[in-house]
Design a protein around this motif. Structure first.
Motif, PDB file in Angstrom:
ATOM      1  N   ARG A  48      55.230   2.030  47.938  1.00 24.72           N
ATOM      2  CA  ARG A  48      55.452   2.504  46.565  1.00 24.72           C
ATOM      3  C   ARG A  48      54.229   3.273  46.052  1.00 24.72           C
ATOM      4  O   ARG A  48      54.375   4.371  45.498  1.00 24.72           O
ATOM      5  CB  ARG A  48      55.754   1.328  45.636  1.00 24.72           C
ATOM      6  CG  ARG A  48      55.852   1.738  44.169  1.00 24.72           C
ATOM      7  CD  ARG A  48      56.279   0.597  43.277  1.00 24.72           C
ATOM      8  NE  ARG A  48      57.674   0.252  43.516  1.00 24.72           N
ATOM      9  CZ  ARG A  48      58.326  -0.699  42.839  1.00 24.72           C
ATOM     10  NH1 ARG A  48      57.709  -1.393  41.900  1.00 24.72           N
ATOM     11  NH2 ARG A  48      59.598  -0.956  43.107  1.00 24.72           N
ATOM     12  N   HIS A  69      67.136  -2.090  45.022  1.00 29.38           N
ATOM     13  CA  HIS A  69      66.531  -2.148  43.696  1.00 29.38           C
ATOM     14  C   HIS A  69      65.071  -1.672  43.747  1.00 29.38           C
ATOM     15  O   HIS A  69      64.638  -0.878  42.905  1.00 29.38           O
ATOM     16  CB  HIS A  69      66.598  -3.583  43.152  1.00 29.38           C
ATOM     17  CG  HIS A  69      65.940  -3.764  41.817  1.00 29.38           C
ATOM     18  ND1 HIS A  69      66.447  -3.220  40.651  1.00 29.38           N
ATOM     19  CD2 HIS A  69      64.785  -4.406  41.470  1.00 29.38           C
ATOM     20  CE1 HIS A  69      65.636  -3.529  39.650  1.00 29.38           C
ATOM     21  NE2 HIS A  69      64.633  -4.240  40.113  1.00 29.38           N
ATOM     22  N   GLU A  73      63.488   1.696  41.946  1.00 33.11           N
ATOM     23  CA  GLU A  73      62.390   1.565  40.969  1.00 33.11           C
ATOM     24  C   GLU A  73      61.254   2.530  41.317  1.00 33.11           C
ATOM     25  O   GLU A  73      60.687   3.192  40.444  1.00 33.11           O
ATOM     26  CB  GLU A  73      61.849   0.131  40.957  1.00 33.11           C
ATOM     27  CG  GLU A  73      62.564  -0.787  40.001  1.00 33.11           C
ATOM     28  CD  GLU A  73      61.817  -2.100  39.815  1.00 33.11           C
ATOM     29  OE1 GLU A  73      60.830  -2.357  40.551  1.00 33.11           O
ATOM     30  OE2 GLU A  73      62.225  -2.886  38.944  1.00 33.11           O
ATOM     31  N   GLU A  77      59.859   5.830  39.039  1.00 31.24           N
ATOM     32  CA  GLU A  77      58.452   6.053  38.680  1.00 31.24           C
ATOM     33  C   GLU A  77      57.965   7.415  39.163  1.00 31.24           C
ATOM     34  O   GLU A  77      57.215   8.104  38.480  1.00 31.24           O
ATOM     35  CB  GLU A  77      57.576   4.937  39.264  1.00 31.24           C
ATOM     36  CG  GLU A  77      57.760   3.588  38.579  1.00 31.24           C
ATOM     37  CD  GLU A  77      56.807   2.529  39.127  1.00 31.24           C
ATOM     38  OE1 GLU A  77      55.650   2.883  39.467  1.00 31.24           O
ATOM     39  OE2 GLU A  77      57.216   1.363  39.233  1.00 31.24           O
TER      40      GLU A  77
END
Length: 269
Positions: A48, A69, A73, A77
């Motif tokens: 991430r 999920h 996410e 972002e």
């Protein structure tokens, strides 16, 4: 024996001279704007944070993860930073899923120019207590997954003589630690894959395809509770990703975090 000592001293001297020169000679950094970057294991942790850094540098992103999920996410972002992002739910332990999703990416989105093989799993237990399925999964994700993904996207890079393949491994691919026999073995394999692939690309004259291997000591990602290690302090995700991005834009082949691990490895040898 004497020859080995001389070779060691020469290597040590070269390393110090190289570090000294780098203090005064600015390293060229390449732009990542417009590159199509595929990151596996992008729903959490290093994956991430790496996606966010590429988004800040105006790269286009393709994000894979087993966790729908989590990867969505990450995408949200990245989109806030202005990046175009596509997400896929992929289990990197399954060759068929990797190949079918890679085909969709190539057909619908375009040629991947930077591949970040980040997906990884870890189980900490003594060797005899580690279950068979855990051993198999660590090898399926931590090394075979890297191989299948690279084989899917390397042909176009070869045709264009352009691209960058990033292997996220670990200091546990150079140094061993007890109660992680399988994990260390899988990370040694990942480091060996990176080194051998780098040599093969060089032998084939594909100097436009760069390779980088990230080898941090253990990172505080939440996967291991109360982590401790003789390899040094537990790292935060941000400092690891900062070193990785610097390694990518300057085409470093091996990125140790902290950097003094490279000296420790040299001394061990």
């Amino acid at each position: 024996q004497i020859l080995e000592v001389h070779l060691f001293l020469a290597t040590l001297l070269y390393s110090y001279l190289e570090a000294f020169v780098k203090l005064f000679v600015p390293v060229r950094r390449k732009s990542l704007s417009g590159e199509l970057v595929l990151i596996t294991g992008a729903g959490h942790g290093v994956g991430r944070a790496t996606a966010l850094e590429f988004a800040k540098r105006q790269s286009r992103l393709v994000l894979w993860d087993t966790n729908k999920h989590g990867v969505e996410e990450t995408a949200a972002e990245c989109q806030k930073l202005g990046a175009t992002v596509q997400t896929f739910v992929v289990d990197c332990s399954k060759r068929e899923e990797i190949n079918s999703t890679a085909d969709k990416v190539k057909k619908d989105i375009g040629d991947v120019t930077i591949l970040v093989n980040n997906a990884g799993v870890i189980t900490a237990a003594d060797f005899l207590s580690t279950q068979d399925h855990q051993i198999e999964r660590m090898f399926e994700v931590n090394i075979l997954g890297h191989m299948w993904t690279t084989r899917a996207f390397l042909p176009v890079m070869m045709n264009n003589n352009y691209g960058h393949i990033v292997t996220v491994a670990s200091a546990a691919g150079h140094f061993v630690t007890p109660f992680m026999v399988t994990y260390c073995s899988s990370r040694f394999a990942a480091v060996g894959f990176h080194k051998a692939l780098t040599e093969e690309l060089s032998a084939l004259g594909k100097d436009g395809i760069k390779t980088t291997c990230l080898c941090p000591v253990f990172i505080n990602t939440g996967f291991v509770k109360n982590p401790t290690t003789r390899l040094g302090k537990i790292l935060e995700v941000e400092e690891v990703v900062e070193a990785l991005m610097e390694g990518i834009v300057t085409n470093q082949k091996m990125v140790f975090v902290p950097s003094n691990q490279s000296v420790a490895l040299l001394l061990e040898r």
